[in-house]
Design a protein around this motif. Structure first.
Motif, short mmCIF file in Angstrom:
data_model
loop_
_atom_site.label_atom_id
_atom_site.label_comp_id
_atom_site.label_asym_id
_atom_site.label_seq_id
_atom_site.Cartn_x
_atom_site.Cartn_y
_atom_site.Cartn_z
N GLY A 155 0.83 -1.20 0.00
CA GLY A 155 0.00 0.00 0.00
C GLY A 155 0.87 1.25 0.00
N GLY A 156 0.21 2.39 0.10
CA GLY A 156 0.91 3.66 0.08
C GLY A 156 1.86 3.82 1.26
N THR A 157 1.49 3.22 2.39
CA THR A 157 2.31 3.34 3.58
C THR A 157 3.71 2.79 3.32
OG1 THR A 157 0.36 3.15 4.99
CG2 THR A 157 2.48 2.60 5.99
N HIS A 260 -0.35 12.24 5.52
CA HIS A 260 -0.82 10.96 6.04
C HIS A 260 0.07 10.49 7.19
CE1 HIS A 260 -1.62 6.56 5.82
NE2 HIS A 260 -2.82 6.97 5.48
N ALA A 348 -0.64 8.86 -3.29
CA ALA A 348 -1.37 7.60 -3.03
C ALA A 348 -2.80 7.74 -3.52
CB ALA A 348 -1.33 7.28 -1.54
N TRP A 349 -3.43 8.87 -3.19
CA TRP A 349 -4.78 9.08 -3.66
C TRP A 349 -4.81 9.63 -5.08
CZ3 TRP A 349 -9.45 7.71 -3.87
CH2 TRP A 349 -10.42 8.54 -4.42
C1 LIG Z 1 -4.06 6.28 1.72
C2 LIG Z 1 -2.88 7.15 1.78
C3 LIG Z 1 -1.65 6.67 2.26
C4 LIG Z 1 -1.49 5.29 2.82
O1 LIG Z 1 -1.76 4.33 1.88
P1 LIG Z 1 -2.19 2.84 2.30
O2 LIG Z 1 -2.43 2.24 0.98
O3 LIG Z 1 -3.40 2.96 3.16
O4 LIG Z 1 -1.05 2.24 3.02
C5 LIG Z 1 -0.58 7.53 2.25
N1 LIG Z 1 -0.69 8.78 1.80
C6 LIG Z 1 -1.86 9.28 1.33
C7 LIG Z 1 -1.92 10.68 0.82
C8 LIG Z 1 -2.99 8.48 1.29
O5 LIG Z 1 -4.15 8.98 0.84
#
Ligand SMILES: *Cc1c(COP(=O)(O)O)cnc(C)c1O
Length: 651
Positions: A155-157, A260, A348-349
């Motif tokens: 994921g983004g994390t 985030h 991420a978004w």
């Molecule tokens: C959702 C999000 C993350 C984290 O992503 P995950 O997929 O939930 O791990 C990080 N940064 C932003 C800006 C996000 O919207």
């Protein structure tokens, strides 16, 4: 209304495309079974054909069925993300190509840690990196040594962790070259300079060191590799590295206040500590570049190095877009003055928004052309931010958010793959990666470079196939994104009518114009001036809009989410403006009470492609506002009745 091109892209709110999904799943499940039988057709079945007659076999199946029925029943309490009544978080229906590809790949169970365990899907993952690179404007030609490189993460994390790791590796590497007295290349004059190069200059230096090594005899080359490796921060650890280089200190990371929380987690994980995460103030809900410039000047004066500045393309809470272009200008300006740092964009978004701005030939669509298609999207700043992505050092983008793909699919992309060798677990790879050796082969041992180990190859297949069926440009995937923007603009128009219609009952406003496809709504009972009362009111509305474990999906009309505005995050001026629009008294906002320092607001993600159903004459956005108006009035009537009861009881 929905773009008809999107009709086959999803299973659909009603499961409309069940036939298509079922045919494909059954066809390719059978195909998988044929494959098993054809590995060595001469091998007979290992499980006897009579096994099904055994009582323990039958008990097993009965037990399995019972558990599956229970699971299936329990899953009916899931949140109906696919429904046009779901306007809550950053999730919606799944793109059909990804869903089918994932299901298809699962029984093959590929492990994208290395090509031995994933001879097919690891290539797909590397290609996904190139597909994303193209959408973002990076070099996507693997024959070029400065081609981008991207890989998937859970994921983004984890993609953000990877960004921190890579930025630190690239920043500290020139210091190691100096400490090892690396021969035959011009090295920065002191540790401070070495630690504060522009990322481009650090990459150049890495390339020159590589070129130099290529001229040496094999054992001499190995010896220099070893010496440099022993001076690297990854080898020594932070304590020893900074002890050996006393003019340096652990670098800070600059991120907007609304960033985030994965950034805070990342700082802890990397051992830099949360205290080194500095929050850049915002103006108009976006990072304030003047504030960033001021912080950079101050850090330079204090001789505190900066690892990276994070700009957010689509904040999690508000969907707002930071001025990436201005952050990049500051990167170049400060590097020229001796304070070099990288720029990472947490998209991420919002990363997939770029597909709507990308022409099929790879060029960027001009702002004026896009404005003819939409009312206000994209703002000039949003357009400039997306155009600037190609110059950022690295990026996070989540296929499992605006990519409409199943969970377990985030992505990290870096602008110039030559840096990736610095992350390799195998020291030999640090200096590998010239233009001549094959790009795909280099990353076939993917596990060397990524934070994870074993990971799903099925997820890579899902992302790859989706990007193939729906290429990441305005003519294809961008049409899904365009639909979300049209929904957002329709939502804003309905919100304006709602605000006018409820005037006198509820004072409401859209606190800031949306940059992407998230829209917030602030509400306050008319006549009320106390923030605590407004918050209690919004929390009661949210109680009805949130998904609750005990509540059945049929009972719930709509799903929304909630967030809050704090003066500390959005800035005093914007806070005062919003409170003013709601007729709230700023003095009633105080930090003493629990949650009293913030204003709760409703938050809506307009991701569902089927919000307006023309055929049946249903507009779910209009229905949502009708519902919200009714519930607001009911809650107010209930509150008044209770207050009257209390008064009656008292008198
Ligand atoms: C959702 C999000 C993350 C984290 O992503 P995950 O997929 O939930 O791990 C990080 N940064 C932003 C800006 C996000 O919207």
């Amino acid at each position: 209304m929905t773009d008809p091109a999107l009709y086959p892209c999803f299973l659909g709110p009603y499961g409309e495309n069940d036939g298509l999904l079922e045919r494909l799943v059954v066809e390719f499940l059978r195909d998988h079974v044929y494959w098993r039988r054809n590995v060595h057709p001469e091998d007979p079945p290992a499980i006897p054909t009579q096994a099904v007659l055994r009582p323990d076999y039958q008990r097993f199946e009965a037990q399995l069925r019972r558990e599956l029925h229970a699971l299936s029943a329990a899953l009916k309490r899931s949140v109906p993300f696919h429904s046009p009544r779901y306007l809550g978080h950053m999730v919606s229906d799944l793109a059909l190509p990804g869903l089918v590809a994932q299901i298809m790949a699962l029984p093959y169970n590929p492990n994208n840690v290395s090509e031995d365990a994933a001879p097919v899907t690891i290539d797909l993952e590397i290609r996904v990196g190139l597909q994303l690179a193209r959408m973002l404007g990076y070099v996507d030609d693997p024959a070029r040594s400065d081609c981008a490189f991207g890989h998937l993460t859970s994921g983004g994390t984890v993609a953000n962790y990877q960004a921190l790791r890579l930025a630190l590796a690239l920043k500290a590497f020139p210091v190691a070259l100096r400490a090892a007295r690396f021969p035959g290349v011009e090295l920065p004059e002191d540790d401070w300079c070495a630690f504060n190069l522009h990322p481009h200059a650090a990459l150049d230096l890495l390339q020159r060191a590589r070129d130099r090594l290529a001229t040496l005899a094999t054992d001499e080359c190995a010896e220099w590799r070893r010496r440099v490796e022993h001076e690297r921060i990854e080898h020594l650890g932070h304590v020893e590295f900074f002890r050996r280089h006393p003019t340096l200190s652990p670098p800070v990371v600059l991120a907007p206040l609304t960033a985030h929380y994965s950034w805070s987690k990342g700082m802890k994980l990397l051992g830099l500590g949360r205290e080194q995460l500095l929050q850049v103030p915002e103006r108009g809900m976006r990072m304030d570049p003047r504030a960033l410039a001021g912080m950079l000047d101050e850090l330079h004066r204090q001789r505190r190095p900066v690892l990276t500045a994070v700009a957010v393309l689509g904040t999690t809470e508000f969907g707002t877009i930071d001025p990436v272009h201005e952050v990049l200008a500051l990167r170049d300006e400060h590097a020229a003055r001796g304070l070099g740092f990288g720029v990472h964009v947490d998209a991420a978004w919002g990363g997939y928004l770029a597909s709507l701005l990308r022409k099929p030939d790879g060029g960027l669509r001009p702002l004026e052309e896009m404005r003819r298609e939409f009312e206000t999207f994209p703002s000039a700043s949003t357009h400039a931010a997306v155009a600037a992505l190609s110059r950022c050092d690295s990026l996070t983008v989540d296929p499992h958010k605006l990519g409409f793909l199943p969970y377990g699919a985030g992505a990290f992309v870096c602008r110039d793959q030559r840096a990736m060798g610095l992350l390799s677990e195998d020291a030999d790879y640090v200096f590998a990666g010239g233009a001549t050796d094959d790009y795909f082969r280099r990353y076939h041992q993917l596990g060397r470079y990524i934070p994870e180990g074993s990971k799903s190859g099925a997820a890579a297949a899902a992302v790859y196939v989706t990007h193939r069926v729906l290429p990441l440009d305005a003519g294809h995937f961008g049409r899904i994104v365009a639909q979300t923007i049209r929904s957002t603009e329709a939502f804003c128009a309905h919100a304006r009518r709602f605000i006018a219609a409820l005037a006198g009952t509820v004072q409401a406003c859209v606190p800031f114009a949306p940059d992407s496809n998230l829209v917030c709504l602030a509400l306050n009972p008319a006549g009320n001036r106390d923030v605590a009362v407004a918050n209690a009111f919004v929390c009661r509305l949210y109680e009805e809009l949130r998904s609750m474990p005990g509540r059945s999906v049929q009972e719930q009309e709509f799903y929304g989410s909630m967030t809050s505005l704090r003066a500390q995050a959005v800035g005093e001026a914007d806070m005062a403006r919003v409170l003013g629009e709601l007729d709230l008294d700023p003095a009633s906002l105080h930090a003493g009470r629990e949650g009293g320092d913030r204003l709760f607001i409703l938050r809506h993600t307009l991701m569902n492609p089927f919000l307006v159903d023309e055929e049946n004459g249903i507009d779910y956005i209009a229905r949502y506002f009708d519902h919200l108006g009714q519930r607001a009035q009911a809650i107010l009537a209930d509150t008044t009745a209770r207050a009257d009861d209390l008064q009656g009881a008292a008198s």
